[in-house]
Design a protein around this motif. Structure first.
Motif, PDB file in Angstrom:
ATOM      1  N   VAL A  75      18.231   4.158   3.670  1.00  0.00           N
ATOM      2  CA  VAL A  75      16.802   4.399   3.847  1.00  0.00           C
ATOM      3  C   VAL A  75      16.171   3.169   4.493  1.00  0.00           C
ATOM      4  O   VAL A  75      16.417   2.038   4.071  1.00  0.00           O
ATOM      5  CB  VAL A  75      16.083   4.665   2.500  1.00  0.00           C
ATOM      6  CG1 VAL A  75      14.662   5.165   2.733  1.00  0.00           C
ATOM      7  CG2 VAL A  75      16.854   5.609   1.604  1.00  0.00           C
ATOM      8  N   GLN A  76      15.365   3.410   5.517  1.00  0.00           N
ATOM      9  CA  GLN A  76      14.500   2.391   6.102  1.00  0.00           C
ATOM     10  C   GLN A  76      13.078   2.800   5.730  1.00  0.00           C
ATOM     11  O   GLN A  76      12.714   3.967   5.916  1.00  0.00           O
ATOM     12  CB  GLN A  76      14.639   2.371   7.632  1.00  0.00           C
ATOM     13  CG  GLN A  76      16.012   2.018   8.126  1.00  0.00           C
ATOM     14  CD  GLN A  76      16.302   0.536   8.004  1.00  0.00           C
ATOM     15  OE1 GLN A  76      15.416  -0.299   8.116  1.00  0.00           O
ATOM     16  NE2 GLN A  76      17.561   0.219   7.767  1.00  0.00           N
ATOM     17  N   MET A  77      12.311   1.885   5.192  1.00  0.00           N
ATOM     18  CA  MET A  77      10.958   2.250   4.770  1.00  0.00           C
ATOM     19  C   MET A  77       9.974   1.128   5.017  1.00  0.00           C
ATOM     20  O   MET A  77      10.359  -0.031   5.126  1.00  0.00           O
ATOM     21  CB  MET A  77      10.948   2.677   3.309  1.00  0.00           C
ATOM     22  CG  MET A  77      11.349   1.608   2.340  1.00  0.00           C
ATOM     23  SD  MET A  77      11.721   2.248   0.703  1.00  0.00           S
ATOM     24  CE  MET A  77      13.425   2.652   0.928  1.00  0.00           C
ATOM     25  N   THR A  78       8.715   1.535   5.071  1.00  0.00           N
ATOM     26  CA  THR A  78       7.617   0.586   5.213  1.00  0.00           C
ATOM     27  C   THR A  78       6.510   0.991   4.249  1.00  0.00           C
ATOM     28  O   THR A  78       6.096   2.151   4.227  1.00  0.00           O
ATOM     29  CB  THR A  78       7.061   0.588   6.654  1.00  0.00           C
ATOM     30  OG1 THR A  78       8.130   0.294   7.558  1.00  0.00           O
ATOM     31  CG2 THR A  78       5.972  -0.460   6.815  1.00  0.00           C
ATOM     32  N   GLY A  79       6.068   0.030   3.455  1.00  0.00           N
ATOM     33  CA  GLY A  79       4.955   0.262   2.540  1.00  0.00           C
ATOM     34  C   GLY A  79       3.714  -0.457   3.023  1.00  0.00           C
ATOM     35  O   GLY A  79       3.809  -1.562   3.579  1.00  0.00           O
ATOM     36  N   ARG A  80       2.580   0.185   2.824  1.00  0.00           N
ATOM     37  CA  ARG A  80       1.283  -0.419   3.179  1.00  0.00           C
ATOM     38  C   ARG A  80       0.280  -0.085   2.075  1.00  0.00           C
ATOM     39  O   ARG A  80       0.218   1.063   1.630  1.00  0.00           O
ATOM     40  CB  ARG A  80       0.773   0.136   4.503  1.00  0.00           C
ATOM     41  CG  ARG A  80       1.559  -0.339   5.696  1.00  0.00           C
ATOM     42  CD  ARG A  80       0.889   0.087   7.015  1.00  0.00           C
ATOM     43  NE  ARG A  80       1.608  -0.437   8.148  1.00  0.00           N
ATOM     44  CZ  ARG A  80       2.723   0.089   8.643  1.00  0.00           C
ATOM     45  NH1 ARG A  80       3.241   1.163   8.103  1.00  0.00           N
ATOM     46  NH2 ARG A  80       3.322  -0.456   9.684  1.00  0.00           N
ATOM     47  N   TRP A  81      -0.490  -1.065   1.687  1.00  0.00           N
ATOM     48  CA  TRP A  81      -1.500  -0.886   0.646  1.00  0.00           C
ATOM     49  C   TRP A  81      -2.857  -1.333   1.151  1.00  0.00           C
ATOM     50  O   TRP A  81      -2.968  -2.362   1.821  1.00  0.00           O
ATOM     51  CB  TRP A  81      -1.134  -1.681  -0.602  1.00  0.00           C
ATOM     52  CG  TRP A  81      -0.003  -1.071  -1.346  1.00  0.00           C
ATOM     53  CD1 TRP A  81       1.331  -1.264  -1.113  1.00  0.00           C
ATOM     54  CD2 TRP A  81      -0.091  -0.144  -2.420  1.00  0.00           C
ATOM     55  NE1 TRP A  81       2.072  -0.510  -1.982  1.00  0.00           N
ATOM     56  CE2 TRP A  81       1.227   0.180  -2.803  1.00  0.00           C
ATOM     57  CE3 TRP A  81      -1.158   0.444  -3.102  1.00  0.00           C
ATOM     58  CZ2 TRP A  81       1.508   1.061  -3.836  1.00  0.00           C
ATOM     59  CZ3 TRP A  81      -0.874   1.323  -4.144  1.00  0.00           C
ATOM     60  CH2 TRP A  81       0.439   1.626  -4.497  1.00  0.00           C
ATOM     61  N   GLU A  82      -3.871  -0.559   0.808  1.00  0.00           N
ATOM     62  CA  GLU A  82      -5.270  -0.931   0.996  1.00  0.00           C
ATOM     63  C   GLU A  82      -5.924  -0.777  -0.363  1.00  0.00           C
ATOM     64  O   GLU A  82      -6.214   0.341  -0.791  1.00  0.00           O
ATOM     65  CB  GLU A  82      -5.939  -0.033   2.036  1.00  0.00           C
ATOM     66  CG  GLU A  82      -5.425  -0.277   3.446  1.00  0.00           C
ATOM     67  CD  GLU A  82      -6.171   0.558   4.474  1.00  0.00           C
ATOM     68  OE1 GLU A  82      -7.341   0.933   4.222  1.00  0.00           O
ATOM     69  OE2 GLU A  82      -5.579   0.838   5.529  1.00  0.00           O
ATOM     70  N   GLY A  83      -6.083  -1.897  -1.048  1.00  0.00           N
ATOM     71  CA  GLY A  83      -6.605  -1.843  -2.410  1.00  0.00           C
ATOM     72  C   GLY A  83      -5.618  -1.135  -3.318  1.00  0.00           C
ATOM     73  O   GLY A  83      -4.453  -1.514  -3.407  1.00  0.00           O
ATOM     74  N   ASP A  84      -6.080  -0.074  -3.972  1.00  0.00           N
ATOM     75  CA  ASP A  84      -5.238   0.659  -4.908  1.00  0.00           C
ATOM     76  C   ASP A  84      -4.549   1.869  -4.279  1.00  0.00           C
ATOM     77  O   ASP A  84      -3.901   2.643  -4.984  1.00  0.00           O
ATOM     78  CB  ASP A  84      -6.080   1.125  -6.112  1.00  0.00           C
ATOM     79  CG  ASP A  84      -6.455  -0.040  -7.005  1.00  0.00           C
ATOM     80  OD1 ASP A  84      -5.690  -1.030  -7.050  1.00  0.00           O
ATOM     81  OD2 ASP A  84      -7.516   0.020  -7.656  1.00  0.00           O
ATOM     82  N   ASN A  85      -4.690   2.061  -2.966  1.00  0.00           N
ATOM     83  CA  ASN A  85      -4.072   3.195  -2.274  1.00  0.00           C
ATOM     84  C   ASN A  85      -2.963   2.705  -1.361  1.00  0.00           C
ATOM     85  O   ASN A  85      -3.165   1.804  -0.553  1.00  0.00           O
ATOM     86  CB  ASN A  85      -5.117   3.965  -1.461  1.00  0.00           C
ATOM     87  CG  ASN A  85      -6.168   4.572  -2.359  1.00  0.00           C
ATOM     88  OD1 ASN A  85      -5.861   5.329  -3.275  1.00  0.00           O
ATOM     89  ND2 ASN A  85      -7.420   4.225  -2.124  1.00  0.00           N
ATOM     90  N   GLY A  86      -1.787   3.320  -1.501  1.00  0.00           N
ATOM     91  CA  GLY A  86      -0.642   2.897  -0.717  1.00  0.00           C
ATOM     92  C   GLY A  86       0.063   4.057  -0.055  1.00  0.00           C
ATOM     93  O   GLY A  86      -0.057   5.212  -0.471  1.00  0.00           O
ATOM     94  N   THR A  87       0.813   3.725   0.994  1.00  0.00           N
ATOM     95  CA  THR A  87       1.646   4.686   1.705  1.00  0.00           C
ATOM     96  C   THR A  87       3.038   4.089   1.798  1.00  0.00           C
ATOM     97  O   THR A  87       3.199   2.920   2.161  1.00  0.00           O
ATOM     98  CB  THR A  87       1.112   4.953   3.124  1.00  0.00           C
ATOM     99  OG1 THR A  87      -0.227   5.429   3.023  1.00  0.00           O
ATOM    100  CG2 THR A  87       1.959   5.978   3.839  1.00  0.00           C
TER     101      THR A  87
END
Length: 185
Positions: free
Chosen positions: A69-81
């Motif tokens: 698996v290749q993945m990228t996480g991104r967070w803006e405050g309490d919301n993430g992708t």
């Protein structure tokens, strides 16, 4: 025929014994790991690029499929992708995009296109536990399977993940993953 005067106490004792046996079979709780380090904060660990290697084993323990698996996480405050790209040992690929929300006090929820309803979980110390139902394609059909997912942060870079998969209460197999987070520059 008149019931024995000892029938109720025996039944009650049997019920208590069964309840005690079942309680002894209960699994760990996330609070059991509250003092373990390093602390797992999903917003920190699943932020930026990550890789993982994993496998699915059937209920007998046989490896059925391996994947990376290749993945990228991104967070803006309490919301993430968390954008995940899977490559399986049979050459097939899959993408899953998680939409995560931190609710405070280590509680999280998550949604993805192949997740039925909402995943709900809790973190404490180095552990995170969540449960959800996944729409899993199997031989041209889709099975809704229950996932009981445990993650354990081992060090700054490594996270181990073990997931039990079941349907109708029957254990189907397990998913094991080792995540790697590149060091910070």
């Amino acid at each position: 025929m008149k019931p024995s005067t000892f029938a109720l106490p025996r039944r009650a004792a049997l019920g208590l014994a069964c309840a005690a046996l079942l309680a002894g079979c209960a699994g760990p709780e996330v609070k059991d790991y509250a003092q373990e380090k390093p602390t797992l904060d999903l917003r920190e660990y699943f932020n930026g690029p990550l890789t993982a290697q994993g496998m699915f084993t059937d209920r007998a323990g046989k490896v059925v499929k391996r994947f990376s698996v290749q993945m990228t996480g991104r967070w803006e405050g309490d919301n993430g992708t968390l954008d995940e790209h899977f490559v399986y040992s049979d050459g097939t690929t899959q993408r899953r995009v998680w939409h995560l929300k931190h609710l405070g006090e280590g509680r999280y929820t998550g949604r993805a296109d192949d997740v039925i309803g909402e995943a709900a979980g809790q973190s404490a110390g180095n552990a995170f536990h969540w449960k959800y139902t996944l729409a899993l394609p199997v031989d041209g059909r889709v099975w809704n399977v229950n996932l009981d997912d445990w993650m354990y942060r081992m060090d700054a870079r490594t996270l181990l993940n073990r997931t039990a998969m079941s349907k109708f209460g029957l254990h189907l197999g397990d998913i094991t993953l080792a995540f790697d987070k590149p060091p910070k520059d």
